[in-house]
Write a protein that holds these residues in place. Structure first.
Motif, PDB file in Angstrom:
ATOM      1  N   GLU A  81     -24.985  72.655  18.310  1.00  0.00           N
ATOM      2  CA  GLU A  81     -25.216  73.564  17.184  1.00  0.00           C
ATOM      3  C   GLU A  81     -26.273  73.009  16.238  1.00  0.00           C
ATOM      4  OE1 GLU A  81     -24.001  76.542  16.287  1.00  0.00           O
ATOM      5  OE2 GLU A  81     -22.742  76.800  18.059  1.00  0.00           O
ATOM      6  N   VAL A  82     -26.143  71.740  15.887  1.00  0.00           N
ATOM      7  CA  VAL A  82     -27.078  71.119  14.946  1.00  0.00           C
ATOM      8  C   VAL A  82     -28.472  71.002  15.569  1.00  0.00           C
ATOM      9  CG1 VAL A  82     -27.610  68.979  13.706  1.00  0.00           C
ATOM     10  CG2 VAL A  82     -25.282  69.916  13.645  1.00  0.00           C
ATOM     11  N   ALA A  83     -28.527  70.684  16.849  1.00  0.00           N
ATOM     12  CA  ALA A  83     -29.818  70.563  17.529  1.00  0.00           C
ATOM     13  C   ALA A  83     -30.575  71.887  17.522  1.00  0.00           C
ATOM     14  CB  ALA A  83     -29.608  70.099  18.966  1.00  0.00           C
ATOM     15  N   LEU A  84     -29.823  72.989  17.487  1.00  0.00           N
ATOM     16  CA  LEU A  84     -30.444  74.318  17.474  1.00  0.00           C
ATOM     17  C   LEU A  84     -30.757  74.807  16.056  1.00  0.00           C
ATOM     18  CD1 LEU A  84     -28.287  76.065  20.225  1.00  0.00           C
ATOM     19  CD2 LEU A  84     -30.693  75.388  20.391  1.00  0.00           C
ATOM     20  N   GLY A  85     -30.537  73.936  15.077  1.00  0.00           N
ATOM     21  CA  GLY A  85     -30.858  74.297  13.700  1.00  0.00           C
ATOM     22  C   GLY A  85     -29.682  74.812  12.895  1.00  0.00           C
ATOM     23  N   GLY A  86     -28.484  74.744  13.466  1.00  0.00           N
ATOM     24  CA  GLY A  86     -27.297  75.224  12.760  1.00  0.00           C
ATOM     25  C   GLY A  86     -26.539  74.111  12.063  1.00  0.00           C
ATOM     26  N   MET A  87     -25.315  74.426  11.655  1.00  0.00           N
ATOM     27  CA  MET A  87     -24.433  73.447  11.038  1.00  0.00           C
ATOM     28  C   MET A  87     -23.092  73.517  11.761  1.00  0.00           C
ATOM     29  SD  MET A  87     -25.246  74.143   6.987  1.00  0.00           S
ATOM     30  CE  MET A  87     -24.642  72.549   6.412  1.00  0.00           C
TER      31      MET A  87
END
Length: 211
Positions: free
Chosen positions: A116-122
């Motif tokens: 998720e974080v790698a894709l720009g999310g949290m």
């Protein structure tokens, strides 16, 4: 993706390194047992993502994260911690970290957080989401949502159905559904985590203090 793991427990680091590499989440994984060692490796090559313990010795994970975000704002950061006290969560998220996963969580949850974080999310563990929800407040001068929408949003976070919310606020179920649609439209999201991200970015989460 290059990932740096920072934790003072060698056994945990070895396990995390194996987990991440075995699932193909990174092209390169490095580990550090101290903040000083972590900075030495960052100086050689800035990682795309750092997964850090909060209680890492001497400097501490919070100060480490603040320094990372100050010097390398593009680097993503996930806290992996045993702590779920509200005041610690507030301190951690105030650094600008993109994720907070509890050590007691299943390995699959950490992998999900990384993706998720790698894709720009949290990404936040369920327990952390509950803390944010319970402590959420809306400043009196906030104009993004109407007073009624704020009431509905708080009840949505408490996982009440449209029918239950209608009964509690003495409005029809259809009216609740309209408010729900407006809330998601105004906050430009369609998930609970998205609403939490919106709240964090707009300083709508507060009231946390050490008990």
């Amino acid at each position: 993706m290059k990932i740096l793991l920072a934790d003072d427990h060698r056994i945990l680091l070895d396990g995390l390194e194996f987990l991440i590499q075995n699932h193909g989440e990174a092209t390169e994984v490095e580990t550090a047992t101290t903040v000083e060692e972590a900075w030495e490796k960052i100086a050689k090559k800035v990682p795309d993502l750092i997964i850090s313990d909060i209680s890492i010795p001497k400097v501490g994970g919070i100060a480490f994260a603040q320094k990372v975000k100050s010097h390398f704002p593009q680097t993503k950061l996930i806290f992996l911690s045993m702590h779920e006290e509200p005041y610690r969560v507030k301190e951690a998220l105030a650094t600008g970290a993109e994720g907070y996963v509890l050590k007691k969580a299943a390995h699959e949850e950490l992998l999900k957080a990384v993706r998720e974080v790698a894709l720009g999310g949290m990404y936040f563990s369920t327990e952390i989401q509950k803390i944010l929800i319970q402590r959420m407040r809306f400043p009196a001068d906030e104009r993004i949502l109407s007073e009624r929408e704020k009431e509905v949003l708080k009840l949505i976070f408490e996982e009440f159905s449209n029918k239950q919310i209608g009964e509690m606020l003495y409005i029809s179920e259809r009216t609740v559904e309209t408010h729900r649609k407006n809330i998601y439209q105004k906050t430009k999201t369609n998930t609970l985590v998205g609403l939490l991200k919106f709240a964090l970015e707009n300083n709508l989460v507060g009231g946390m203090a050490q008990s």
